[in-house]
Design an enzyme around this catalytic site. Structure first.
Site, PDB file in Angstrom:
ATOM      1  N   ASP A   1       0.851  -1.185   0.000  1.00 49.49           N
ATOM      2  CA  ASP A   1       0.000   0.000   0.000  1.00 49.49           C
ATOM      3  C   ASP A   1       0.891   1.241   0.000  1.00 49.49           C
ATOM      4  O   ASP A   1       1.619   1.488   0.960  1.00 49.49           O
ATOM      5  CB  ASP A   1      -0.914  -0.019   1.223  1.00 49.49           C
ATOM      6  CG  ASP A   1      -1.981   1.056   1.174  1.00 49.49           C
ATOM      7  OD1 ASP A   1      -2.108   1.725   0.131  1.00 49.49           O
ATOM      8  OD2 ASP A   1      -2.707   1.226   2.173  1.00 49.49           O
TER       9      ASP A   1
ATOM     10  N   ASP B   1      -2.916   2.334  -6.057  1.00 53.61           N
ATOM     11  CA  ASP B   1      -1.842   2.403  -5.062  1.00 53.61           C
ATOM     12  C   ASP B   1      -1.757   1.217  -4.120  1.00 53.61           C
ATOM     13  O   ASP B   1      -0.964   1.254  -3.162  1.00 53.61           O
ATOM     14  CB  ASP B   1      -1.979   3.690  -4.251  1.00 53.61           C
ATOM     15  CG  ASP B   1      -3.267   3.731  -3.439  1.00 53.61           C
ATOM     16  OD1 ASP B   1      -4.235   3.073  -3.831  1.00 53.61           O
ATOM     17  OD2 ASP B   1      -3.288   4.433  -2.406  1.00 53.61           O
ATOM     18  N   GLU B   2      -2.509   0.167  -4.341  1.00 54.83           N
ATOM     19  CA  GLU B   2      -2.383  -0.995  -3.454  1.00 54.83           C
ATOM     20  C   GLU B   2      -2.690  -2.283  -4.204  1.00 54.83           C
ATOM     21  O   GLU B   2      -3.439  -2.301  -5.180  1.00 54.83           O
ATOM     22  CB  GLU B   2      -3.263  -0.867  -2.215  1.00 54.83           C
ATOM     23  CG  GLU B   2      -4.748  -0.887  -2.478  1.00 54.83           C
ATOM     24  CD  GLU B   2      -5.556  -0.907  -1.184  1.00 54.83           C
ATOM     25  OE1 GLU B   2      -5.212  -1.697  -0.272  1.00 54.83           O
ATOM     26  OE2 GLU B   2      -6.550  -0.166  -1.102  1.00 54.83           O
TER      27      GLU B   2
END
Length: 361
Positions: free
Chosen positions: A8, A103-104
């Site tokens: 993350d 983003d993760e």
């Protein structure tokens, strides 16, 4: 026994902006819509969070809390470019990558031979390579399943690594506050507190039937999570379930007629995005409205025909009856048939985020 890593990025959009403009370092920075256009904060750095600013907060409210807040316009093309760089680093270690957003992502490294198969050392290598090659930091959690890996990645943010070994699972879970469970928000936490449930140890005192009675289908997950159990596999190709576009207006939209007039440009944007996905079969359509006092409602209808302004205008009229007040936001979208319902599903869509936020004067 699986070896799962949840990665993350820390304050992703803001981190990219600080990387590209080092003069922003140490200053409160948010990425989001302009206050005068009634925008909201998409993300912010930790200096801004010290003022109580958080994602989805109206930008105007954020500026009242921190008048020196620097608000930057999102650069989605740049963020996608950076996300692909990070994804390429992940792929050095496994093809079993399940993106959750830009983003993760989850990584299953159970069959990875790098570092003698050590998931911890793989996670350390990924974090170092993202720092060196991309110029931002990423937090990671290592655990035997997705549930625990996601909890672990948030345990020592920012720029942290938390490892939960199989032998540590029971001890870790017993002390885990229920608010750390994905899906347990403020409302659910309050309901649990009313039942004297504050930790997974408290959850274990409830039978499966009791949890189902209290929390419906979610009771199954709670029963398993309280025991550190999560059998979900990492799925490299996640099936897209919906696509929507929505607009937050600089001035409130007053009257159902004025609201209906805003459907056509939204439909054009929706159709443009649908073309990028190829041949997808619809199973439903919906309209979302948010009032000037932040009340929200959604009308969702099963639908399999052509998309028309008339369809969404009808749904908007139904939703309007519930609101009957000036609107700050209108959204429209479609739900897709599952693979079982349609043979035309598209796998491997790189863009996993389902909502598009647009601004119209």
């Amino acid at each position: 026994m699986r070896k799962i890593i949840h990665c993350d990025c820390d304050c992703f959009y803001a981190s990219v902006e600080l990387r590209d403009d080092p003069s922003l370092k140490g200053r409160p920075v948010a990425v989001g819509g302009a206050a005068e256009r009634r925008g909201v904060v998409a993300t912010c750095n930790y200096e801004a969070r010290a003022f109580g600013i958080h994602s989805a907060m109206p930008t105007a409210s954020a500026l009242r809390r921190c008048p020196d807040l620097i608000v930057l316009t999102p650069r989605m093309d740049k963020y996608r470019e950076v996300a692909l760089q990070i994804r390429a680093i992940f792929s050095r270690y496994t093809e079993q990558i399940e993106p959750l957003s830009l983003d993760e992502a989850y990584l299953d490294v159970s069959d990875c031979d790098a570092f003698q198969g050590s998931a911890t050392r793989i996670a350390e290598a990924i974090r170092q390579q993202v720092r060196d090659e991309v110029g931002i930091t990423i937090s990671a959690g290592v655990a035997p399943n997705k549930f625990l890996a996601k909890v672990a990645s948030d345990w020592d943010k920012p720029d942290g690594l938390t490892v939960i070994t199989p032998s540590q699972v029971d001890e870790f879970v017993l002390s885990l506050p229920v608010k750390k469970i994905h899906g347990v928000g403020k409302v659910m936490s309050a309901r649990m507190a009313a039942e004297a449930i504050f930790s997974c140890a408290d959850l274990r005192q409830k039978s499966l039937d009791e949890l189902l009675g209290l929390f419906g289908k979610f009771g199954h997950q709670l029963f398993d999570y309280a025991r550190g159990i999560d059998e979900r596999a990492v799925k490299p190709h996640r099936e897209r379930k919906s696509l929507s576009v929505e607009t937050t207006f600089a001035q409130d939209i007053v009257g159902v007629g004025a609201a209906k007039s805003r459907v056509a440009p939204l439909l054009l944007e929706l159709e443009t995005r649908l073309l990028r996905l190829g041949d997808k079969k619809f199973s439903g359509a919906f309209v979302k409205l948010k009032s000037d006092d932040f009340r929200q409602t959604t009308i969702d209808r099963r639908y399999e025909g052509d998309l028309t302004s008339v369809l969404f205008e009808q749904l908007l009229e139904e939703a309007w009856v519930r609101m009957a007040s000036p609107l700050r936001l209108i959204g429209i979208g479609v739900r897709f048939a599952s693979n079982e319902e349609s043979a035309n599903s598209i796998e491997g869509v790189a863009e996993q985020q389902l909502d598009l936020f647009t601004d119209i004067e």
